[in-house]
Every structure is written in C-alpha cells, then in structure tokens.
Motif scaffolding. Structure first.
Motif, short mmCIF file in Angstrom:
data_model
loop_
_atom_site.label_atom_id
_atom_site.label_comp_id
_atom_site.label_asym_id
_atom_site.label_seq_id
_atom_site.Cartn_x
_atom_site.Cartn_y
_atom_site.Cartn_z
N ASP A 152 -5.90 16.72 1.58
CA ASP A 152 -6.93 15.52 1.85
C ASP A 152 -7.03 15.03 3.32
OD1 ASP A 152 -7.96 15.92 -0.85
OD2 ASP A 152 -6.59 14.32 -1.54
N ALA A 153 -5.81 14.84 3.78
CA ALA A 153 -5.60 14.16 5.10
C ALA A 153 -6.43 15.18 6.18
CB ALA A 153 -4.30 14.03 5.54
N LEU A 154 -6.11 16.24 6.04
CA LEU A 154 -6.74 17.57 6.83
C LEU A 154 -8.22 17.61 6.76
CD1 LEU A 154 -4.25 20.46 6.57
CD2 LEU A 154 -4.64 19.23 8.66
N ASP A 155 -8.80 17.50 5.50
CA ASP A 155 -10.16 17.47 5.32
C ASP A 155 -10.90 16.31 5.86
OD1 ASP A 155 -9.80 20.08 3.97
OD2 ASP A 155 -10.13 19.21 1.80
N GLN A 156 -10.32 15.15 5.84
CA GLN A 156 -10.82 13.70 6.25
C GLN A 156 -10.76 13.83 7.63
OE1 GLN A 156 -8.68 11.00 4.49
NE2 GLN A 156 -9.49 11.05 2.35
N ALA A 157 -9.96 14.43 8.43
CA ALA A 157 -9.64 14.52 9.80
C ALA A 157 -10.73 15.24 10.59
CB ALA A 157 -8.21 15.02 10.25
N TYR A 158 -11.07 16.60 9.72
CA TYR A 158 -11.73 17.50 10.24
C TYR A 158 -13.15 17.37 9.75
CZ TYR A 158 -8.25 20.41 12.32
OH TYR A 158 -7.22 21.00 13.17
N GLY A 159 -13.66 16.21 9.23
CA GLY A 159 -14.97 15.70 8.79
C GLY A 159 -15.49 16.38 7.54
N VAL A 160 -14.45 16.99 6.54
CA VAL A 160 -15.13 17.83 5.50
C VAL A 160 -14.99 16.79 4.27
CG1 VAL A 160 -14.33 19.60 3.90
CG2 VAL A 160 -14.10 20.00 6.40
N GLN A 161 -14.09 15.76 4.08
CA GLN A 161 -14.34 14.91 3.27
C GLN A 161 -14.54 13.47 3.82
OE1 GLN A 161 -10.95 14.58 0.61
NE2 GLN A 161 -11.04 16.94 -0.14
N PRO A 162 -15.27 12.57 3.00
CA PRO A 162 -15.59 11.36 3.44
C PRO A 162 -14.17 10.38 3.30
CG PRO A 162 -16.25 11.40 1.23
CD PRO A 162 -15.75 12.85 1.56
N GLU A 163 -14.19 9.19 4.05
CA GLU A 163 -12.91 8.45 4.08
C GLU A 163 -13.17 7.22 3.41
OE1 GLU A 163 -10.88 8.82 8.39
OE2 GLU A 163 -13.00 8.49 8.67
N ALA A 164 -12.17 6.56 3.19
CA ALA A 164 -12.31 5.18 2.30
C ALA A 164 -11.52 4.36 3.17
CB ALA A 164 -11.96 5.31 0.99
N HIS A 165 -12.07 3.23 3.52
CA HIS A 165 -11.46 2.01 4.36
C HIS A 165 -11.35 1.00 3.73
CE1 HIS A 165 -10.96 4.79 7.82
NE2 HIS A 165 -12.34 4.92 7.53
N ARG A 166 -10.27 0.16 3.99
CA ARG A 166 -10.28 -1.54 3.44
C ARG A 166 -10.69 -2.18 4.91
NH1 ARG A 166 -5.46 -4.56 0.29
NH2 ARG A 166 -6.55 -6.63 0.03
N TRP A 167 -11.83 -2.73 4.81
CA TRP A 167 -12.29 -3.57 6.14
C TRP A 167 -11.48 -4.87 6.36
CZ3 TRP A 167 -14.39 0.33 8.25
CH2 TRP A 167 -15.06 1.12 7.88
N VAL A 168 -11.43 -5.25 7.46
CA VAL A 168 -10.61 -6.55 7.81
C VAL A 168 -11.57 -7.61 7.78
CG1 VAL A 168 -9.57 -7.79 9.62
CG2 VAL A 168 -9.02 -5.46 9.26
N ASP A 169 -11.29 -8.73 6.91
CA ASP A 169 -12.05 -9.83 6.94
C ASP A 169 -12.08 -10.71 8.23
OD1 ASP A 169 -13.03 -8.89 4.44
OD2 ASP A 169 -11.58 -9.89 3.40
N LEU A 170 -13.28 -11.46 8.49
CA LEU A 170 -12.99 -12.17 9.66
C LEU A 170 -12.52 -13.70 8.93
CD1 LEU A 170 -13.93 -12.72 12.61
CD2 LEU A 170 -15.82 -13.61 11.83
N PRO A 171 -11.37 -14.11 9.51
CA PRO A 171 -10.78 -15.38 9.17
C PRO A 171 -11.81 -16.38 9.16
CG PRO A 171 -9.61 -14.74 11.05
CD PRO A 171 -10.63 -13.62 10.49
N GLU A 172 -11.66 -17.47 8.53
CA GLU A 172 -12.70 -18.79 8.75
C GLU A 172 -11.95 -19.64 9.80
OE1 GLU A 172 -15.43 -19.44 7.40
OE2 GLU A 172 -15.34 -17.70 6.03
N THR A 173 -10.71 -19.54 10.15
CA THR A 173 -10.15 -20.42 11.00
C THR A 173 -9.18 -19.47 12.14
OG1 THR A 173 -8.15 -20.84 9.72
CG2 THR A 173 -9.94 -22.17 9.65
N PHE A 174 -8.90 -19.85 13.27
CA PHE A 174 -8.17 -19.22 14.19
C PHE A 174 -6.83 -19.74 14.55
CE2 PHE A 174 -6.96 -17.74 18.54
CZ PHE A 174 -7.20 -16.58 18.35
#
Length: 438
Positions: A152-174
């Motif tokens: 799966d890692a090889l296929d994703q790196a070579y663009g054969v399979q789609p990737e799934a990500h957990r996006w970073v949320d923008l915090p309300e305070t800094f």
C-alpha cells in the motif's frame, strides 16, 4: 496535484523533532492551504489550488522556503503526492515534479519510506538498495512475506492508490513556546528567538484572516518552566500593543525591539513563549486590477478618465449595454471618457452564458441530436430570439435579422453550453454552438 513536504532538523543525538515543533510548523503552514497534515517526522501540505493565489509555483516556493527557514524548517520538497514528497525531502531531492514520478522515486534509497523500515535488513539481504529494487520484486511475494502495508505504501507513493490524511485544525487561540539554544543574559538578545515565534504568529493570523492588537512575550529563567496562559516562579513577561490590527512580522519585531531595550533580566533566560490575547478580523486588501467603487476607493469612472487622458483618445474603451435581445448586439464599445447614455437594461429572464464565441460554430448531428465532445443533453429551452431586420451598421449591407431557438445543453466533457437552431432555415436539423456557461 502538487504537494510540499517540510522537514525539521533532528536533535544532535538523532532524536526526531517533537510533536510540539511539528504542530507549530503545521499551524504556520495553514496560511497557504487548509490541507495540512503531519506525516511521520514532517509536515505535508497540498498546494495545487494555492499556486495561483500566491503568484505561481516559484513564488510560492520562495515564500514557504524563506519564511520556513526562520522558524527552523530544514528542507522543502515537491512531488505529486504527499508520500512521494516525504520521500523526496528525506532523500534531499527538492523537486520531484520535474521528471516522471516513477523515474524520481526509483532512484531513491528504499529507507525513505517508513513502511520499509521494519523490513530493511531482509530487503537488503535480497539485494534491494532503492525503491525501484523493491518495486520490481514480485508483488505476491512482497504481500505474503512483508504484509499488505508495504504494498500500500509503494502504491500510494507512486500514485496508484489514493491517500488518506488527518488534517490539522486551526486552533482558536495562539500559544507557541521555544527553548533557546543558549542562555540569554540581555533582554535585547531575546529578539532573535522571539522573531521565530512572531513568524509563527503571523502565519496563524494569516490563516485566520485576522490581525492582533496586542501580543505577550513570556520568558523563563533557569530552572523555571512556562505554562500557557499563566506564570510560574522565575518568569517575566512583556505585552506589546499596536495602534491597529497588524500581522506584519517586520513591524511587530521593531515594536518588540523597542520594548526589550527597556527591560532588564533578573537571571539568564532559557525559554520563551508567545501569546496573542487580542485578535480581530482584518479585512484583506483588494487584489483587483481596477479600484473598487465606494468610499474606501477611487471611483472607476475617474480612474478611466485619468488613464484615457494619459494614453490618449481612443486608447481606453468601455462596454455599454444596448436595448437589444440579440446576444451579438447586447453591448457596444465606446471611448471611456464619454458618458454612458441609454436606458438601464434589466437582466434577461433566462440564463445567459458567461462566454460567447466570436462566430457561432455549426455542430455535427447524429440521430437528430447535436454533438459536441459527445452527445448533448437539452436541459432548458427553447428560448426564441427573433428580430434585427431594421439593423444597418453604417455602410454594412448585411442582413442582421435572426430567427433562433436557444437551448441550454449539457456536454459530458465540455460542461453547460448555449446552443441554438435556426428557425425557418433550409436545413432544419442544423445546430450551432454560441456560448458556454462559466
């Protein structure tokens, strides 16, 4: 797609960067795109939709690279997907989009993929040195011996399979913290580390489309530690206020330098923290070529008058709507300094296309259906347009009388189109493409 991978340096003992440092880099990167994720020991961001906003790939690269270095970024690499970008940044290949992706990845050491690490010794004994060597092994054998994760890692790196990500949320305070590389005895010397925190702050503000009217710098003396929103023993703090909402790094640094010049530290400082307690929305400046009408900008007619006076008569033209329901003559052009005369035209009651062809294009017909990049599906119509027998333009003796039935049609590949059929024509099956909807 275009992805960037941003890496942070490891500690002198080889320890990977902390989660806090990676999260701070990811929050700063949210000003460029909302699609930011943390992958292993790097930050990846999808920036294909942001390249035009930031002036193209080269300008975006220069900005990310320039500002990222100030907050500790070690390297940046580009590739068509996040796993390939991560592999490139680990291998020191900064541009993974200049050549075909398989050609780029095949030459990289196999260790640039995290999925290879548990099996690196076995793969080396099989004679594998690069990702290309691993990819050329029989897939069935790889799956049985090393598990599906490596495939799966090889296929994703070579663009054969789609990737799934957990996006970073923008915090309300800094809140950001920085451990200094060396103890600081004089307050003005704190500016070097504080600037790194201010760059992170301005990136967070840009992502929120906001500015700050006050920020607080806290420092901890030897043996003390800082807590978000509070003080501990052996700490000091300084609040800097601005006259208006601001997210200009240089201006904030100058203000902080002036305040630090009046501070005397009680003991050497080893840690800094930055907070922004007062954040307000900041209206972005218009990027339009022409100024917007209204109290905040110069009126467009005045701008056109000044440009026309500078360039000469007949060099600046403006469109004027006409009281005509034939699309070719719904407007005409006149010199800009002249006042626009004529009645205001109400918008047509039927959909109008955003783009009109200079000349209608006759379409092919199959089984009495018009074809344009495939068969067309008629969505709405007919809208009948008839008239123009009175139209004579100067010495033009051409008859501009039209008798058309317009339809809104859908093409599988070309989108929504505006087509018509000529009424009372010799060939009643003739169809013409006249425009496209935006």
């Amino acid at each position: 797609m275009l992805w960037a991978a941003l890496s942070l340096p490891c500690a002198p003992d080889g320890t990977p960067p902390s989660n806090e440092a990676l999260h701070g880099l990811a929050v700063w990167a949210l000003q460029f795109t909302p699609r930011v994720a943390i992958a292993d020991d790097a930050v990846v961001l999808e920036v294909e939709a942001s390249t035009r906003l930031f002036g193209g790939r080269r300008a975006l690269h220069e900005r990310i690279d320039g500002e990222g270095r100030e907050i500790g970024m070690a390297a940046i690499a580009w590739a068509p997907n996040s796993l390939a970008a991560l592999a490139c940044v680990r291998a020191g290949v900064l541009n993974g989009v200049r050549q075909p992706l398989p050609q780029v990845l095949d030459a990289l050491p196999m260790g640039v993929l995290s999925a290879v690490a548990p099996h690196r010794l076995t793969l080396a004994q099989l004679g594998c040195r690069t990702l290309g060597d691993v990819r050329r092994l029989p897939r069935g054998g790889i799956g049985r011996r090393f598990g599906k994760g490596l495939l799966d890692a090889l296929d994703q790196a070579y663009g054969v399979q789609p990737e799934a990500h957990r996006w970073v949320d923008l915090p309300e305070t800094f809140h950001a913290r920085l451990e200094l590389m060396a103890r600081v005895d004089a307050a003005p010397a704190l500016l070097f580390g504080a600037r790194r925190l201010l760059v992170q702050l301005c990136g967070w503000l840009a992502a929120r489309q906001a500015g700050t009217t006050a920020f607080t710098v806290r420092w901890a003396h030897d043996g003390a530690h800082l807590r978000p929103g509070g003080d501990a023993g052996g700490t000091g703090w300084l609040t800097v206020r601005t006259a208006q909402p601001m997210r200009d790094v240089e201006h904030l640094c100058r203000l902080l330098a002036e305040h630090l010049a009046h501070v005397r530290l009680q003991a050497p400082v080893g840690e800094l923290a930055l907070e922004a307690p007062e954040v307000v929305p900041l209206q972005a400046h218009s990027a339009s070529l022409l100024p917007q009408d209204g109290p905040a900008g110069e009126l467009l007619p005045r701008v056109l008058e000044r440009i026309a006076a500078r360039l000469g008569p007949g060099r600046v033209w403006q469109p004027v709507l006409c009281e005509d329901h034939r699309v070719e003559w719904m407007q005409h052009w006149q010199p800009a300094p002249q006042p626009v005369r004529g009645p205001r035209i109400a918008p047509p009651p039927v959909p109008q296309p955003g783009f009109i062809l200079p000349e209608p294009l006759q379409l092919a017909v199959r089984d009495n259906r018009p074809i344009y990049q495939g068969p067309l599906m008629l969505l709405a119509g007919p809208h009948r347009v008839e008239g123009g027998w009175w139209h004579r333009a100067g010495d033009d003796a051409t008859n501009h009388h039209v008798e058309r039935d317009y339809w809104v049609a859908l093409s599988q590949h070309a989108g929504v189109l505006w087509i018509y059929q000529v009424r009372l024509a010799g060939d009643a099956t003739a169809w013409y493409l006249h425009g496209a909807f935006a």
